[in-house]
Motif scaffolding. Structure first.
Motif, PDB file in Angstrom:
ATOM      1  N   SER A 167      11.335  -7.747  -2.457  1.00  0.00           N
ATOM      2  CA  SER A 167      10.500  -7.290  -3.477  1.00  0.00           C
ATOM      3  C   SER A 167      11.222  -6.300  -4.517  1.00  0.00           C
ATOM      4  O   SER A 167      12.205  -5.411  -3.917  1.00  0.00           O
ATOM      5  CB  SER A 167       9.476  -6.338  -3.250  1.00  0.00           C
ATOM      6  OG  SER A 167       8.568  -5.863  -4.084  1.00  0.00           O
ATOM      7  N   LEU A 168      11.009  -6.474  -5.737  1.00  0.00           N
ATOM      8  CA  LEU A 168      11.778  -5.498  -6.557  1.00  0.00           C
ATOM      9  C   LEU A 168      10.976  -4.191  -6.734  1.00  0.00           C
ATOM     10  O   LEU A 168      11.765  -3.145  -7.341  1.00  0.00           O
ATOM     11  CB  LEU A 168      11.821  -6.026  -8.142  1.00  0.00           C
ATOM     12  CG  LEU A 168      12.336  -7.481  -8.358  1.00  0.00           C
ATOM     13  CD1 LEU A 168      12.333  -7.825  -9.927  1.00  0.00           C
ATOM     14  CD2 LEU A 168      14.017  -7.383  -7.925  1.00  0.00           C
ATOM     15  N   LEU A 169       9.953  -4.053  -6.065  1.00  0.00           N
ATOM     16  CA  LEU A 169       9.476  -2.664  -5.811  1.00  0.00           C
ATOM     17  C   LEU A 169       9.641  -1.690  -4.796  1.00  0.00           C
ATOM     18  O   LEU A 169       9.446  -0.708  -4.736  1.00  0.00           O
ATOM     19  CB  LEU A 169       7.746  -2.928  -5.683  1.00  0.00           C
ATOM     20  CG  LEU A 169       7.228  -3.701  -6.938  1.00  0.00           C
ATOM     21  CD1 LEU A 169       5.695  -3.721  -6.726  1.00  0.00           C
ATOM     22  CD2 LEU A 169       7.319  -3.144  -8.349  1.00  0.00           C
ATOM     23  N   ASP A 170      10.567  -2.301  -3.766  1.00  0.00           N
ATOM     24  CA  ASP A 170      11.101  -1.664  -2.608  1.00  0.00           C
ATOM     25  C   ASP A 170      12.100  -0.632  -3.244  1.00  0.00           C
ATOM     26  O   ASP A 170      12.725  -0.644  -4.072  1.00  0.00           O
ATOM     27  CB  ASP A 170      11.873  -2.679  -1.764  1.00  0.00           C
ATOM     28  CG  ASP A 170      10.799  -3.444  -1.042  1.00  0.00           C
ATOM     29  OD1 ASP A 170       9.707  -3.295  -1.004  1.00  0.00           O
ATOM     30  OD2 ASP A 170      11.210  -4.619  -0.365  1.00  0.00           O
ATOM     31  N   SER A 171      12.057   0.531  -2.565  1.00  0.00           N
ATOM     32  CA  SER A 171      12.813   1.623  -3.112  1.00  0.00           C
ATOM     33  C   SER A 171      13.641   2.356  -1.784  1.00  0.00           C
ATOM     34  O   SER A 171      13.037   2.188  -0.823  1.00  0.00           O
ATOM     35  CB  SER A 171      11.777   2.729  -3.533  1.00  0.00           C
ATOM     36  OG  SER A 171      11.018   3.364  -2.660  1.00  0.00           O
ATOM     37  N   GLY A 172      14.818   2.921  -1.954  1.00  0.00           N
ATOM     38  CA  GLY A 172      15.348   3.461  -1.175  1.00  0.00           C
ATOM     39  C   GLY A 172      16.738   3.033  -0.563  1.00  0.00           C
ATOM     40  O   GLY A 172      17.452   3.555   0.156  1.00  0.00           O
ATOM     41  N   ARG A 173      17.069   1.786  -1.089  1.00  0.00           N
ATOM     42  CA  ARG A 173      18.138   1.114  -0.721  1.00  0.00           C
ATOM     43  C   ARG A 173      18.884   0.709  -2.343  1.00  0.00           C
ATOM     44  O   ARG A 173      18.467   0.499  -3.079  1.00  0.00           O
ATOM     45  CB  ARG A 173      17.925  -0.199   0.117  1.00  0.00           C
ATOM     46  CG  ARG A 173      17.462   0.124   1.540  1.00  0.00           C
ATOM     47  CD  ARG A 173      17.276  -0.983   2.397  1.00  0.00           C
ATOM     48  NE  ARG A 173      16.753  -0.770   3.713  1.00  0.00           N
ATOM     49  CZ  ARG A 173      17.554  -0.568   4.689  1.00  0.00           C
ATOM     50  NH1 ARG A 173      18.792  -0.578   4.728  1.00  0.00           N
ATOM     51  NH2 ARG A 173      17.040  -0.333   5.832  1.00  0.00           N
ATOM     52  N   LEU A 174      20.341   0.581  -1.783  1.00  0.00           N
ATOM     53  CA  LEU A 174      21.120   0.625  -3.059  1.00  0.00           C
ATOM     54  C   LEU A 174      20.912  -0.509  -4.064  1.00  0.00           C
ATOM     55  O   LEU A 174      21.157  -0.232  -5.277  1.00  0.00           O
ATOM     56  CB  LEU A 174      22.587   0.371  -2.619  1.00  0.00           C
ATOM     57  CG  LEU A 174      23.315   1.679  -2.068  1.00  0.00           C
ATOM     58  CD1 LEU A 174      24.916   1.192  -1.486  1.00  0.00           C
ATOM     59  CD2 LEU A 174      23.619   2.499  -3.155  1.00  0.00           C
ATOM     60  N   TRP A 175      20.598  -1.880  -3.759  1.00  0.00           N
ATOM     61  CA  TRP A 175      20.380  -2.964  -4.675  1.00  0.00           C
ATOM     62  C   TRP A 175      19.412  -2.501  -5.645  1.00  0.00           C
ATOM     63  O   TRP A 175      19.713  -2.440  -6.958  1.00  0.00           O
ATOM     64  CB  TRP A 175      19.913  -4.043  -4.099  1.00  0.00           C
ATOM     65  CG  TRP A 175      20.019  -5.115  -5.117  1.00  0.00           C
ATOM     66  CD1 TRP A 175      19.116  -5.997  -5.320  1.00  0.00           C
ATOM     67  CD2 TRP A 175      21.466  -5.985  -5.363  1.00  0.00           C
ATOM     68  NE1 TRP A 175      19.401  -6.975  -6.386  1.00  0.00           N
ATOM     69  CE2 TRP A 175      20.931  -6.951  -6.161  1.00  0.00           C
ATOM     70  CE3 TRP A 175      22.668  -5.735  -5.245  1.00  0.00           C
ATOM     71  CZ2 TRP A 175      21.945  -7.806  -6.929  1.00  0.00           C
ATOM     72  CZ3 TRP A 175      23.518  -6.594  -5.797  1.00  0.00           C
ATOM     73  CH2 TRP A 175      23.289  -7.655  -6.688  1.00  0.00           C
ATOM     74  N   ASN A 176      18.210  -1.895  -5.536  1.00  0.00           N
ATOM     75  CA  ASN A 176      17.046  -1.767  -6.286  1.00  0.00           C
ATOM     76  C   ASN A 176      17.237  -0.334  -6.893  1.00  0.00           C
ATOM     77  O   ASN A 176      16.870   0.196  -8.025  1.00  0.00           O
ATOM     78  CB  ASN A 176      15.676  -1.916  -5.674  1.00  0.00           C
ATOM     79  CG  ASN A 176      15.220  -3.162  -5.336  1.00  0.00           C
ATOM     80  OD1 ASN A 176      15.806  -4.268  -5.773  1.00  0.00           O
ATOM     81  ND2 ASN A 176      14.047  -3.251  -4.779  1.00  0.00           N
ATOM     82  N   GLU A 177      17.948   0.546  -6.212  1.00  0.00           N
ATOM     83  CA  GLU A 177      18.226   1.960  -6.860  1.00  0.00           C
ATOM     84  C   GLU A 177      19.190   1.847  -7.931  1.00  0.00           C
ATOM     85  O   GLU A 177      19.319   3.074  -8.380  1.00  0.00           O
ATOM     86  CB  GLU A 177      18.506   2.781  -5.680  1.00  0.00           C
ATOM     87  CG  GLU A 177      17.389   3.049  -4.710  1.00  0.00           C
ATOM     88  CD  GLU A 177      16.297   3.787  -5.379  1.00  0.00           C
ATOM     89  OE1 GLU A 177      16.346   4.473  -6.336  1.00  0.00           O
ATOM     90  OE2 GLU A 177      15.155   3.538  -4.703  1.00  0.00           O
TER      91      GLU A 177
END
Length: 448
Positions: A167-177
């Motif tokens: 999910s693009l809504l996941d937060s806290g890891r490098l890819w989405n951050e």
């Protein structure tokens, strides 16, 4: 038991050429950052420029064009092109360097913020390693989303999209951050940076092997790192953008003939060499790192018994290394239990950890087990790692050779010239002093 990190040999299945096209690259979420209040890259455009024919075609055209223009300049005795002496050309060079300096600083700051979010707050080394190895999914050890024939997570609490992707809504890891966003633009910037070579050629100079190899290889290295979402690519985006911010600031100042100490340029080259050595080593280590994560499984008699046995073994190991009094207590426990007096054994003051068993909302008992997972999951990630390592090896050699030619020999020449000047000055001073002394002595003798 607690999470641990250990070295392990990678699976042979991770070394495959050409690498598998799966998984497809996950597009970047809408990002709010400095200079970009809210910016979204359409998924089709994001994926299109990461097709393998894009960097291969541009790199090939670049190499052929540079070879032809080098030959052209050689045939003209390396005379500057007429356009290079015009004011528009000077303005272009300045704006080009200013743009790349500002853009690189923007990327560096963006990646710094992403790293702070991803790496902060971990209580164990395994938690930090997990955040660097697994770039998809929510924050937290064991919550990563990884690819093994399909996207999945060891945590039942992590949800995928309806398409079965992270999910693009996941937060806290490098890819989405930030890695997906800044890394994608950094990949595109490698195509724009070939204008450095055009500026050199327009001034009548020739592009060196270092220059040509560096730019063509960087296109391919950044492509495979972002296309296959390889974990260590963050370091190249972060560190290289920081060095480029300094380097293009230096170029901007030199365009205005601002005097800059030679040691500053030497320091920039040294930083680049260190970057290559550290980056290649860091990337290669990913293939040999594994770590354990907590996995919640439904508790059964066998799992509870296994947990209790592991806990007892841990206590036995710890007690063996403790004081003599604790050893005696442990012996008492085993003696009392061997004759069936469990109650008396419980009165002995030996700390026995209880199994990690909990009851879920569904009323089922669960226990936490620790499972070892490799840092790298796909052959595409492995390909990106070792492509970068193999690219950086000769690049480092070329930079070291450039450093020696540019600075060591220059220093030697300056030293030889200084010695020659010293000899000349000494000879002249000696001649002058001899002449003066002879004149003075002759005058004195004449008086007598």
């Amino acid at each position: 038991m607690s999470p641990s990190v250990h070295f392990s040999m990678p699976s042979g299945s991770l070394f495959q050429f050409p690498p598998s096209n799966e998984p497809r690259v996950v597009a970047a979420p809408a990002t709010e950052s400095l200079l970009t209040p809210s910016f979204y890259i359409p998924a089709d455009i994001y994926s299109a420029v990461l097709e393998v024919n894009v960097p291969i075609t541009i790199a090939a055209i670049y190499a052929v064009a540079v070879t032809a223009l080098n030959a052209y300049n050689r045939s003209r005795d390396n005379k500057p092109w007429r356009i290079s002496k015009t004011k528009p050309f000077f303005a272009f060079v300045v704006l080009h360097n200013v743009f790349l300096a500002v853009y690189s600083a923007w990327t560096f700051v963006g990646m710094w913020n992403a790293l702070q979010v991803s790496l902060s707050g971990h209580q164990t080394v395994a938690g930090t390693v997990d955040s660097l190895c697994k770039v998809h999914g929510p924050y937290g050890l064991g919550n990563a989303v990884t690819y093994n024939s399909s996207w999945t997570s060891y945590s039942a609490d992590v949800q995928l999209t309806s398409a079965g992707t992270p999910s693009l809504l996941d937060s806290g890891r490098l890819w989405n951050e930030g890695l997906a966003f800044y890394g994608w633009f950094f990949y595109l910037s490698k195509f724009y940076e070939v204008l450095d070579t055009l500026i050199i050629l327009a001034k009548g100079k020739r592009s060196s092997t270092l220059q040509t190899y560096h730019h063509a290889g960087a296109m391919m290295s950044m492509w495979c790192g972002i296309r296959f979402m390889s974990p260590p690519i963050w370091m190249f985006v972060f560190v290289n953008s920081g060095i480029h911010a300094l380097m293009y600031t230096y170029y901007t100042l030199t365009a205005f003939s601002v005097p800059i100490p030679n040691r500053l340029k030497r320091s920039l080259t040294t930083m680049q060499i260190i970057q290559f050595l550290v980056g290649a080593t860091y990337a290669a280590l990913h293939s040999f790192i594994s770590y354990t994560i907590p996995v919640r499984v439904e508790a059964t008699k066998s799992t509870v018994q296994a947990t209790t046995t592991a806990a007892t073994a841990a206590v036995s190991s710890a007690t063996a290394a403790a004081t003599a009094a604790n050893i005696v207590d442990m012996i008492k426990v085993y003696l009392l239990r061997s004759i069936g007096i469990d109650g008396a054994a419980g009165n002995v003051n030996v700390p026995l950890p209880s199994p990690e068993v909990s009851t879920g909302a569904d009323g089922i008992s669960y226990t936490t087990e620790y499972q070892s997972v490799p840092c790298i999951d796909t052959n595409g990630q492995t390909f990106a790692i070792w492509f970068n390592v193999l690219y950086l090896a000769p690049l480092t050699v070329l930079f070291v050779r450039f450093f020696i030619r540019s600075y060591s020999r220059r220093t030697s020449k300056h030293g030889a010239k200084a010695i020659q000047n010293g000899k000349a000055n000494g000879s002249a001073n000696g001649h002058a002093n001899g002449h003066a002394n002879g004149h003075a002595n002759g005058k004195a003798n004449g008086k007598h």
